[in-house]
Design an enzyme around this catalytic site. Structure first.
Site, PDB file in Angstrom:
ATOM      1  N   CYS A 157       0.832  -1.204   0.000  1.00 23.91           N
ATOM      2  CA  CYS A 157       0.000   0.000   0.000  1.00 23.91           C
ATOM      3  C   CYS A 157       0.866   1.253   0.000  1.00 23.91           C
ATOM      4  O   CYS A 157       2.005   1.243   0.429  1.00 23.91           O
ATOM      5  CB  CYS A 157      -0.875   0.009   1.254  1.00 23.91           C
ATOM      6  SG  CYS A 157      -1.902  -1.455   1.390  1.00 23.91           S
ATOM      7  N   ARG A 189       4.605   0.368  -6.297  1.00 19.70           N
ATOM      8  CA  ARG A 189       4.594  -0.527  -5.127  1.00 19.70           C
ATOM      9  C   ARG A 189       3.602  -1.667  -5.306  1.00 19.70           C
ATOM     10  O   ARG A 189       3.593  -2.610  -4.522  1.00 19.70           O
ATOM     11  CB  ARG A 189       4.263   0.277  -3.866  1.00 19.70           C
ATOM     12  CG  ARG A 189       5.256   1.381  -3.546  1.00 19.70           C
ATOM     13  CD  ARG A 189       4.682   2.384  -2.540  1.00 19.70           C
ATOM     14  NE  ARG A 189       4.424   1.805  -1.251  1.00 19.70           N
ATOM     15  CZ  ARG A 189       5.340   1.756  -0.276  1.00 19.70           C
ATOM     16  NH1 ARG A 189       6.543   2.238  -0.500  1.00 19.70           N
ATOM     17  NH2 ARG A 189       5.061   1.238   0.892  1.00 19.70           N
ATOM     18  N   TRP A 194      -2.965  -2.512  -1.572  1.00 20.63           N
ATOM     19  CA  TRP A 194      -2.581  -3.854  -2.044  1.00 20.63           C
ATOM     20  C   TRP A 194      -3.264  -4.807  -1.083  1.00 20.63           C
ATOM     21  O   TRP A 194      -2.891  -4.910   0.081  1.00 20.63           O
ATOM     22  CB  TRP A 194      -1.065  -4.002  -1.990  1.00 20.63           C
ATOM     23  CG  TRP A 194      -0.527  -5.216  -2.670  1.00 20.63           C
ATOM     24  CD1 TRP A 194      -0.546  -5.503  -4.010  1.00 20.63           C
ATOM     25  CD2 TRP A 194       0.124  -6.344  -2.059  1.00 20.63           C
ATOM     26  NE1 TRP A 194       0.040  -6.707  -4.261  1.00 20.63           N
ATOM     27  CE2 TRP A 194       0.469  -7.247  -3.082  1.00 20.63           C
ATOM     28  CE3 TRP A 194       0.450  -6.658  -0.755  1.00 20.63           C
ATOM     29  CZ2 TRP A 194       1.117  -8.447  -2.838  1.00 20.63           C
ATOM     30  CZ3 TRP A 194       1.112  -7.854  -0.507  1.00 20.63           C
ATOM     31  CH2 TRP A 194       1.428  -8.745  -1.529  1.00 20.63           C
ATOM     32  N   ASN A 211      -1.205   1.240   5.865  1.00 17.16           N
ATOM     33  CA  ASN A 211      -0.335   0.281   5.188  1.00 17.16           C
ATOM     34  C   ASN A 211       0.111  -0.698   6.253  1.00 17.16           C
ATOM     35  O   ASN A 211       0.656  -0.303   7.272  1.00 17.16           O
ATOM     36  CB  ASN A 211       0.884   0.994   4.565  1.00 17.16           C
ATOM     37  CG  ASN A 211       1.809   0.001   3.875  1.00 17.16           C
ATOM     38  OD1 ASN A 211       1.404  -1.127   3.580  1.00 17.16           O
ATOM     39  ND2 ASN A 211       3.039   0.399   3.633  1.00 17.16           N
ATOM     40  N   GLY A 212      -0.164  -2.000   6.031  1.00 16.12           N
ATOM     41  CA  GLY A 212       0.254  -3.017   7.002  1.00 16.12           C
ATOM     42  C   GLY A 212      -0.908  -3.932   7.336  1.00 16.12           C
ATOM     43  O   GLY A 212      -1.846  -4.081   6.558  1.00 16.12           O
ATOM     44  N   GLU A 241      18.812 -16.682  -9.288  1.00 15.83           N
ATOM     45  CA  GLU A 241      18.328 -15.330  -9.612  1.00 15.83           C
ATOM     46  C   GLU A 241      17.814 -15.276 -11.038  1.00 15.83           C
ATOM     47  O   GLU A 241      16.774 -14.674 -11.313  1.00 15.83           O
ATOM     48  CB  GLU A 241      19.436 -14.304  -9.392  1.00 15.83           C
ATOM     49  CG  GLU A 241      19.053 -12.888  -9.729  1.00 15.83           C
ATOM     50  CD  GLU A 241      17.844 -12.365  -8.950  1.00 15.83           C
ATOM     51  OE1 GLU A 241      17.408 -13.028  -8.000  1.00 15.83           O
ATOM     52  OE2 GLU A 241      17.283 -11.328  -9.348  1.00 15.83           O
ATOM     53  N   LYS A 264      13.965 -14.083 -11.902  1.00 20.17           N
ATOM     54  CA  LYS A 264      13.698 -12.959 -12.832  1.00 20.17           C
ATOM     55  C   LYS A 264      12.730 -13.395 -13.925  1.00 20.17           C
ATOM     56  O   LYS A 264      11.780 -12.706 -14.260  1.00 20.17           O
ATOM     57  CB  LYS A 264      15.008 -12.474 -13.468  1.00 20.17           C
ATOM     58  CG  LYS A 264      15.887 -11.661 -12.567  1.00 20.17           C
ATOM     59  CD  LYS A 264      15.476 -10.214 -12.393  1.00 20.17           C
ATOM     60  CE  LYS A 264      14.614  -9.843 -11.243  1.00 20.17           C
ATOM     61  NZ  LYS A 264      14.859 -10.337  -9.929  1.00 20.17           N
ATOM     62  N   GLU A 287       9.075 -14.176 -12.444  1.00 12.93           N
ATOM     63  CA  GLU A 287       8.241 -13.108 -11.860  1.00 12.93           C
ATOM     64  C   GLU A 287       7.754 -12.111 -12.902  1.00 12.93           C
ATOM     65  O   GLU A 287       6.751 -11.446 -12.665  1.00 12.93           O
ATOM     66  CB  GLU A 287       8.966 -12.398 -10.727  1.00 12.93           C
ATOM     67  CG  GLU A 287      10.204 -11.639 -11.109  1.00 12.93           C
ATOM     68  CD  GLU A 287      10.821 -10.966  -9.881  1.00 12.93           C
ATOM     69  OE1 GLU A 287      10.088 -10.522  -8.986  1.00 12.93           O
ATOM     70  OE2 GLU A 287      12.050 -10.883  -9.824  1.00 12.93           O
ATOM     71  N   HIS A 294      19.556 -37.025  -9.925  1.00 16.39           N
ATOM     72  CA  HIS A 294      18.918 -37.640  -8.755  1.00 16.39           C
ATOM     73  C   HIS A 294      17.416 -37.443  -8.769  1.00 16.39           C
ATOM     74  O   HIS A 294      16.779 -37.439  -7.728  1.00 16.39           O
ATOM     75  CB  HIS A 294      19.540 -37.061  -7.480  1.00 16.39           C
ATOM     76  CG  HIS A 294      21.001 -37.342  -7.375  1.00 16.39           C
ATOM     77  ND1 HIS A 294      21.512 -38.589  -7.083  1.00 16.39           N
ATOM     78  CD2 HIS A 294      22.076 -36.551  -7.592  1.00 16.39           C
ATOM     79  CE1 HIS A 294      22.830 -38.545  -7.085  1.00 16.39           C
ATOM     80  NE2 HIS A 294      23.217 -37.322  -7.399  1.00 16.39           N
ATOM     81  N   LYS A 302       6.480  -4.323  -4.746  1.00 19.59           N
ATOM     82  CA  LYS A 302       7.895  -3.951  -4.653  1.00 19.59           C
ATOM     83  C   LYS A 302       8.420  -4.148  -3.244  1.00 19.59           C
ATOM     84  O   LYS A 302       9.562  -4.492  -3.034  1.00 19.59           O
ATOM     85  CB  LYS A 302       8.089  -2.494  -5.072  1.00 19.59           C
ATOM     86  CG  LYS A 302       9.553  -2.053  -5.103  1.00 19.59           C
ATOM     87  CD  LYS A 302      10.366  -2.868  -6.099  1.00 19.59           C
ATOM     88  CE  LYS A 302      11.824  -2.489  -6.124  1.00 19.59           C
ATOM     89  NZ  LYS A 302      12.620  -3.420  -6.952  1.00 19.59           N
TER      90      LYS A 302
HETATM   91  C1  AGP Z   1      12.946  -9.503  -6.659  1.00 12.83           C
HETATM   92  O1  AGP Z   1      12.914  -9.346  -8.088  1.00 12.83           O
HETATM   93  C2  AGP Z   1      11.595  -9.696  -6.079  1.00 12.83           C
HETATM   94  N1  AGP Z   1      10.800  -8.555  -6.392  1.00 12.83           N
HETATM   95  C3  AGP Z   1      11.574 -10.089  -4.619  1.00 12.83           C
HETATM   96  O2  AGP Z   1      12.041 -11.412  -4.554  1.00 12.83           O
HETATM   97  C4  AGP Z   1      12.430  -9.261  -3.643  1.00 12.83           C
HETATM   98  O3  AGP Z   1      13.798  -9.499  -3.901  1.00 12.83           O
HETATM   99  C5  AGP Z   1      12.121  -9.732  -2.217  1.00 12.83           C
HETATM  100  O4  AGP Z   1      10.768  -9.437  -1.957  1.00 12.83           O
HETATM  101  C6  AGP Z   1      13.011  -9.060  -1.157  1.00 12.83           C
HETATM  102  O5  AGP Z   1      12.825  -7.687  -1.206  1.00 12.83           O
HETATM  103  P1  AGP Z   1      13.860  -6.748  -0.414  1.00 12.83           P
HETATM  104  O6  AGP Z   1      15.210  -6.929  -1.057  1.00 12.83           O
HETATM  105  O7  AGP Z   1      13.328  -5.358  -0.590  1.00 12.83           O
HETATM  106  O8  AGP Z   1      13.879  -7.182   1.022  1.00 12.83           O
END
Ligand code: AGP
Length: 611
Positions: free
Chosen positions: A2, A27, A77, A103-104, A483, A487, A490, A506, A606
């Site tokens: 949010c 966000r 959100w 927010n929360g 990673e 990428k 997501e 395995h 985000k």
């Molecule tokens: C990364 O591309 C993702 N959006 C997600 O995995 C992110 O890395 C994760 O939520 C951790 O976020 P932070 O680094 O802000 O703690």
């Protein structure tokens, strides 16, 4: 997550709120709303709508329709209650005279709601936030701050709140606990925001609320109180980056802009920390005694930040010979971690607000660990709760899928590994020099990879229609593959998994069949022969292999793989820092060809400030 914006001053509020919310869209959200005080009727005018912020802005003609100089705004959100108009914020009390943006998560909202319902209070939404608005009104006897204070003793959970009351429209009350909230100061008036980008067009003078603090915003300024309601003086800092740093600058997507910014981000992050042939951390130190007594290092993070830790483990153990354990933030506090006063706990977070990671930080502190965080967002919650913090200085990262923050976190952790090894005298002088010069080469070599991005786009065009893709690699390449796989997943929504290539036989190799796409990572020269044997292994089962290797292995790899992505040679320490760039580009171009919403992928945010 949010987004919150609030304003009280001598300008029309609604346009400021809507523009501020538009800068928080990155966000992730599913609805938006504003509440302003209508001086003609003496009531709160509340407007909210499910969907994109533009829907609301169009309804309000950009805010011009709302003649008021005080208000709060919100992008939601969803956590409690599906996305809908009625569940959007601001949430209001039964009389409509108190509006709250949040927010929360209010963790004990159900029992509080049951109590209020038993008192005859009618509820209209499914949200936890409505409980806050109703409870404030329940305690309100003419003093809003006193009512809010009583509520804060009863609610549990994570919350950043903006509160507006029709009975006292000359103030906004802001509250912060486990949810970021920034205060802004200007001639125009006073601001609250979830992050700086929302108000940077109006002011660079900001302060960061601490957990438990309450702020009272008026046209003339802001008064702050601690959790005991004692007045506190807030440090006002000047934001030193430009709003267009948080804008696209001509690129089609924030993600692509941030991929392209990586060489400069690495320069900003690393160059000030290498001086006269030594690694120099001005903003960080560990005592000689602590370093000598250090028995274990924990790295704690989530998502891509966790993947940084997976690479960092190899570097730290190889260079310092100190055992390193990498833990997911969401798992750490349930695993009975072995942490004591001789444990260095490295907490990695781009946003500095990830609640799983914050919870792990607090558990590590409770156990006596020394907390060092590696964070991008200055003044964020994790940064402020750490014993020490190393900022990545990557600048604002807007795309949900992290790129430059990941790269600068990784480079900084690699530099820290080298620094620790130097303190422990566990790295030979020649190797130390070689690694230092590799850091200086890294930005230029990244630029070289980026200059050949058309070849990655070509490969993406070959493979974007696959519905399952494997990333395989050994050691550093396995950690890099984690990673690369995330990428791709997501932003393109293609199922993918990263596998230690020696482990395939395995079980998982049963999934390899004709046409299965395998991205085989073979940058780590020490294990290149092994990587080649795994390429042969999956080719024999019909896989299409898109390989990633270094220039000196291109020839050999191209005899077996169907396609080869190449990076310049660089010291092992920085292979993942360089190797991640083609994988980021591959994910980006695949998602582009699949028509995905690259900067705001479905279901993602985000900053994940829920557990
Ligand atoms: C990364 O591309 C993702 N959006 C997600 O995995 C992110 O890395 C994760 O939520 C951790 O976020 P932070 O680094 O802000 O703690």
């Amino acid at each position: 997550m949010c987004g919150i914006v609030g304003f009280i001053g001598n300008e029309q509020a609604a346009p400021i709120l809507l523009e501020g919310l538009s800068r928080l869209e990155y966000r992730g959200y599913d609805s938006a709303g504003v509440a302003v005080f209508d001086g003609e009727t003496g009531t709160l005018a509340v407007h909210k709508a499910k969907g994109r912020l533009q829907v609301l802005s169009d309804q309000l003609h950009g805010g011009a329709d709302l003649n008021s100089t005080v208000g709060v705004g919100h992008t939601r959100w969803a956590t409690h209650g599906a996305p809908s108009d009625v569940n959007s914020h601001p949430q209001v009390s039964r009389s409509g005279r108190i509006a709250v943006v949040h927010n929360g998560i209010i963790e004990n909202y159900a029992e509080l709601k049951a109590f209020l319902v038993a008192q005859g209070v009618p509820f209209t939404s499914e949200t936890d936030t409505e409980v806050v608005a109703q409870l404030i009104e329940y305690f309100y006897e003419g003093d809003l701050l006193a009512a809010v204070s009583r509520v804060l003793h009863r609610i549990e959970g994570a919350y950043a709140l903006g509160i507006l009351c029709a009975d006292c429209p000359e103030q906004i009350i802001a509250v912060r606990k486990d949810g970021p909230l920034i205060l802004g100061y200007s001639q125009e008036g006073s601001f609250i925001a979830s992050d700086v980008t929302a108000i940077l067009r109006h002011t660079r003078q900001v302060s960061y609320m601490e957990d438990g603090e309450v702020a009272v915003l008026t046209r003339d300024g802001i008064r702050c109180y601690n959790r005991l309601m004692q007045p506190v003086e807030k440090e006002i800092v000047t934001v030193d980056w430009e709003i267009n740093d948080a804008e696209k600058g001509g690129y089609e997507h924030f993600m692509f802009k941030e991929i392209m910014e990586q060489p400069d981000a690495i320069r900003r992050c690393i160059s000030p920390r290498i001086r006269e042939g030594e690694v120099v951390f001005e903003d960080f130190s560990l005592s000689e005694n602590f370093i000598k007594a250090m028995r274990r290092i924990y790295i704690v993070a989530c998502g891509s930040s966790y993947h940084v830790g997976m690479v960092g483990k190899y570097h730290l153990e190889r260079l310092t010979r100190i055992p390193v354990e990498v833990a997911l933030g969401s798992e750490f506090r349930y695993m009975d971690p072995i942490v004591d006063e001789n444990t260095l706990v490295i907490v990695i977070s781009q946003s500095g607000e990830t609640l799983d990671t914050m919870a792990a930080l607090r558990e590590a502190r409770r156990l006596g660990g020394h907390i060092l965080s590696i964070v991008n967002v200055v003044g964020s919650s994790i940064a402020r709760e750490s014993d020490q913090v190393l900022y990545t200085w990557a600048g604002p990262e807007i795309a949900v899928a992290t790129t430059k923050a990941y790269s600068t976190q990784l480079a900084l952790l690699s530099l820290l590994s080298l620094w620790l090894a130097r303190q422990l005298n566990t790295v030979p002088e020649k190797d130390y020099r070689a690694m230092l010069s590799a850091f200086q080469e890294l930005p230029g070599k990244m630029e070289e990879v980026l200059s050949h991005r058309d070849s990655i786009q070509y490969f993406a065009a070959q493979y974007f229609n696959h519905n399952s893709i494997f990333f395989i690699g050994r050691n550093l390449d396995y950690a890099l593959g984690l990673e690369g796989s995330l990428k791709l997943k997501e932003i393109s929504y293609i199922h993918s998994e990263a596998y230690a290539s020696g482990e395939l036989k395995h079980g998982t190799i049963s999934l390899i069949e004709d046409g299965t796409l395998v991205v085989a990572l073979g940058t780590y020269g020490t294990l290149f022969a092994k990587a080649m044997s795994n390429v042969v292994e999956v080719k024999a089962r019909g896989a299409d292999v898109l390989a990633l290797t270094t220039a000196n292995h291109r020839e050999e790899m191209s005899h077996t793989a169907d396609a080869v992505m190449v990076i310049p040679d660089i010291h092992d320490l920085l292979l993942p820092s360089l190797g991640v760039v083609p994988l980021q580009l591959f994910a980006y171009y695949v998602a582009l060809m699949r028509g995905c919403d690259i900067d705001k992928p479905r279901n993602l945010a985000k900053s994940v400030t829920v557990e």
